[in-house]
Design an enzyme around this catalytic site. Structure first.
Site, PDB file in Angstrom:
ATOM      1  N   LYS A 111       0.800  -1.221   0.000  1.00  0.00           N
ATOM      2  CA  LYS A 111       0.000   0.000   0.000  1.00  0.00           C
ATOM      3  C   LYS A 111       0.835   1.275   0.000  1.00  0.00           C
ATOM      4  CE  LYS A 111      -4.424  -1.640   1.610  1.00  0.00           C
ATOM      5  NZ  LYS A 111      -5.573  -1.455   2.466  1.00  0.00           N
ATOM      6  N   LYS A 190      -4.090  -9.288  -5.493  1.00  0.00           N
ATOM      7  CA  LYS A 190      -5.312  -9.632  -4.762  1.00  0.00           C
ATOM      8  C   LYS A 190      -6.501  -8.788  -5.227  1.00  0.00           C
ATOM      9  CE  LYS A 190      -5.943  -7.903  -0.477  1.00  0.00           C
ATOM     10  NZ  LYS A 190      -6.595  -7.746   0.808  1.00  0.00           N
ATOM     11  N   LYS A 193     -11.239  -4.044  -2.796  1.00  0.00           N
ATOM     12  CA  LYS A 193     -12.352  -3.101  -3.001  1.00  0.00           C
ATOM     13  C   LYS A 193     -11.867  -1.697  -3.313  1.00  0.00           C
ATOM     14  CE  LYS A 193     -13.444  -3.717   1.764  1.00  0.00           C
ATOM     15  NZ  LYS A 193     -12.157  -3.544   2.451  1.00  0.00           N
TER      16      LYS A 193
HETATM   17  N1  AQP Z   1      -9.123 -10.980  -2.436  1.00  0.00           N
HETATM   18  C1  AQP Z   1      -9.434 -11.581  -1.305  1.00  0.00           C
HETATM   19  N2  AQP Z   1      -9.537 -12.925  -1.230  1.00  0.00           N
HETATM   20  C2  AQP Z   1      -9.858 -13.532  -0.072  1.00  0.00           C
HETATM   21  N3  AQP Z   1     -10.120 -12.871   1.082  1.00  0.00           N
HETATM   22  C3  AQP Z   1     -10.027 -11.537   1.055  1.00  0.00           C
HETATM   23  N4  AQP Z   1     -10.211 -10.587   2.006  1.00  0.00           N
HETATM   24  C4  AQP Z   1      -9.999  -9.372   1.454  1.00  0.00           C
HETATM   25  N5  AQP Z   1      -9.689  -9.479   0.159  1.00  0.00           N
HETATM   26  C5  AQP Z   1      -9.693 -10.813  -0.119  1.00  0.00           C
HETATM   27  C6  AQP Z   1     -10.616 -10.862   3.376  1.00  0.00           C
HETATM   28  O1  AQP Z   1     -11.722 -10.018   3.656  1.00  0.00           O
HETATM   29  C7  AQP Z   1     -11.663  -9.636   5.026  1.00  0.00           C
HETATM   30  C8  AQP Z   1     -11.857  -8.156   5.136  1.00  0.00           C
HETATM   31  O2  AQP Z   1     -10.753  -7.503   4.563  1.00  0.00           O
HETATM   32  P1  AQP Z   1     -10.547  -5.961   4.808  1.00  0.00           P
HETATM   33  O3  AQP Z   1     -11.538  -5.205   4.059  1.00  0.00           O
HETATM   34  O4  AQP Z   1     -10.520  -5.678   6.254  1.00  0.00           O
HETATM   35  O5  AQP Z   1      -9.103  -5.669   4.335  1.00  0.00           O
HETATM   36  P2  AQP Z   1      -8.335  -6.077   3.062  1.00  0.00           P
HETATM   37  O6  AQP Z   1      -7.831  -7.487   3.226  1.00  0.00           O
HETATM   38  O7  AQP Z   1      -7.299  -5.039   2.844  1.00  0.00           O
HETATM   39  O8  AQP Z   1      -9.459  -6.050   1.931  1.00  0.00           O
HETATM   40  P3  AQP Z   1      -9.485  -5.218   0.604  1.00  0.00           P
HETATM   41  O9  AQP Z   1     -10.745  -5.533  -0.105  1.00  0.00           O
HETATM   42  O10 AQP Z   1      -8.190  -5.447  -0.141  1.00  0.00           O
HETATM   43  O11 AQP Z   1      -9.582  -3.751   1.145  1.00  0.00           O
HETATM   44  P4  AQP Z   1      -8.723  -2.506   0.717  1.00  0.00           P
HETATM   45  O12 AQP Z   1      -8.847  -2.412  -0.772  1.00  0.00           O
HETATM   46  O13 AQP Z   1      -9.310  -1.349   1.429  1.00  0.00           O
HETATM   47  O14 AQP Z   1      -7.330  -2.776   1.173  1.00  0.00           O
HETATM   48  C9  AQP Z   1     -10.342 -10.121   5.591  1.00  0.00           C
HETATM   49  O15 AQP Z   1     -10.563 -11.275   6.391  1.00  0.00           O
HETATM   50  C10 AQP Z   1      -9.548 -10.449   4.372  1.00  0.00           C
HETATM   51  O16 AQP Z   1      -8.661 -11.510   4.620  1.00  0.00           O
END
Ligand code: AQP
Length: 325
Positions: A111, A190, A193
């Site tokens: 990030k 990955k 969102k």
């Molecule tokens: N791509 C993914 N595949 C499987 N699991 C995922 N998780 C997130 N992306 C994937 C799981 O979703 C939960 C919530 O995640 P989060 O929103 O707290 O943080 P993150 O992992 O950083 O998710 P994003 O979507 O990638 O958010 P942004 O874009 O804001 O950084 C967690 O249990 C995570 O493992």
């Protein structure tokens, strides 16, 4: 009953990666564990957020937790910033963290890469996450595969605190829930969102037309074989994983079904399957989102969480000498 804590960032509308990797599994877990599901808005602000959008994403996330089937009589759903103990314990956890170990976190590296003005909060995200978990005497943390490293650090910090000050924190076990879902546009990355390329993810609130378009334009590998081979065919393997998790069908039986049919037929069916899984969730979501129920649930959740968090916060403050007596 063992305790579960898990959080999701309201940093956008949830993707099917969040759903298949985490949220979907919470519904089953709530029957066997005491569950705390947190909307971690303080984690979300480690990168800039529009305040109005952030508020809206929090309500949306609460409504989605409920729409997928979380029973508010069994699970506590609450917003992190409404429980000040999270930030208070996070400071203490920062004081037992080493800068080197925080800089080694993959999420921090991903990030912050190529950005000017990276926030200190992005670096100290893991001690806040440790605080979230440790405050509730959590036994198990169910998360997607991408969070494994953060959970290991939580255990390290808890253990360090216990040895240095007082043995008050439970070392939580990590329960990895689902496989990592990758971006539809780049299978090395990955699905997220907050991806600036919206074609890379399917949001849980995307409509039928958008879902179909995104799946049809998903990158694929050079030949036409619908075959699972992460190393040589990462893009189609990712789509097969999504298909398998949505349909609860084994990958091998999907491969058989699409033998000789090519990517077109497979993608078309995957789009249809995705729409059929998301449509009932979206219907329930919009009913909740437009009602007062979400706010009532969040108010009750915040009361429960505040009461529970107080005990461990006080113990930690006493152990570190932050109390006068
Ligand atoms: N791509 C993914 N595949 C499987 N699991 C995922 N998780 C997130 N992306 C994937 C799981 O979703 C939960 C919530 O995640 P989060 O929103 O707290 O943080 P993150 O992992 O950083 O998710 P994003 O979507 O990638 O958010 P942004 O874009 O804001 O950084 C967690 O249990 C995570 O493992």
């Amino acid at each position: 009953m063992k305790k579960i804590f898990s959080g999701i960032q309201p940093s956008g509308t949830l993707t099917i990666g969040n759903y298949l990797g985490a949220m979907k599994h919470f519904v089953d877990l709530q029957h066997d564990y005491e569950c705390m599901f947190c909307i971690v808005d303080q984690h979300a602000i480690t990168v800039p957020q529009d305040p109005d959008e952030l508020r809206d994403h929090k309500r949306k996330l609460a409504a989605l937790y409920m729409a997928v089937g979380l029973d508010v009589n069994k699970s506590t759903i609450f917003i992190q910033s409404e429980v000040p103990a999270h930030a208070q314990l996070a400071w203490m956890m920062q004081c037992v963290s080493y800068i080197g170990e925080l800089e080694r976190m993959t999420q921090f590296k991903d990030k912050s890469e190529g950005k000017n003005g990276v926030s200190a909060g992005l670096l100290t995200y893991p001690p806040l996450m440790a605080a979230d978990i440790l405050l509730y005497g959590t036994d198990i943390v169910p998360v997607g595969d991408d969070q494994r490293q953060h959970l290991e650090l939580t255990r390290t910090l808890a253990d360090r605190f216990n040895r240095q000050y007082a043995d008050i924190f439970t070392l939580p076990e990590t329960k990895i829930l689902g496989r990592r879902i990758m971006s539809l546009q780049n299978p090395e990355k990955k699905m997220s969102k907050s991806d600036a390329n919206t074609k890379g993810f399917i949001s849980m609130l995307d409509d039928e037309k958008t879902i179909t378009k995104k799946i049809k334009s998903a990158v694929t590998d050079s030949d036409q074989d619908v075959r699972f081979d992460v190393e040589n065919k990462p893009a189609i393997s990712n789509l097969l994983t999504i298909y398998s998790l949505l349909s609860t069908q084994e990958v091998s039986s999907i491969e058989k079904e699409y033998e000789g049919k090519g990517y077109g037929a497979f993608k078309s069916d995957l789009a249809e399957l995705t729409v059929s899984v998301l449509t009932p969730i979206q219907k329930r979501f919009y009913e909740l989102y437009e009602s007062d129920e979400v706010d009532n649930v969040l108010d009750a959740g915040s009361d429960t969480a505040n009461k529970q968090a107080r005990t461990l916060l006080q113990k930690a403050e006493e152990a570190m000498g932050l109390h006068r007596t």
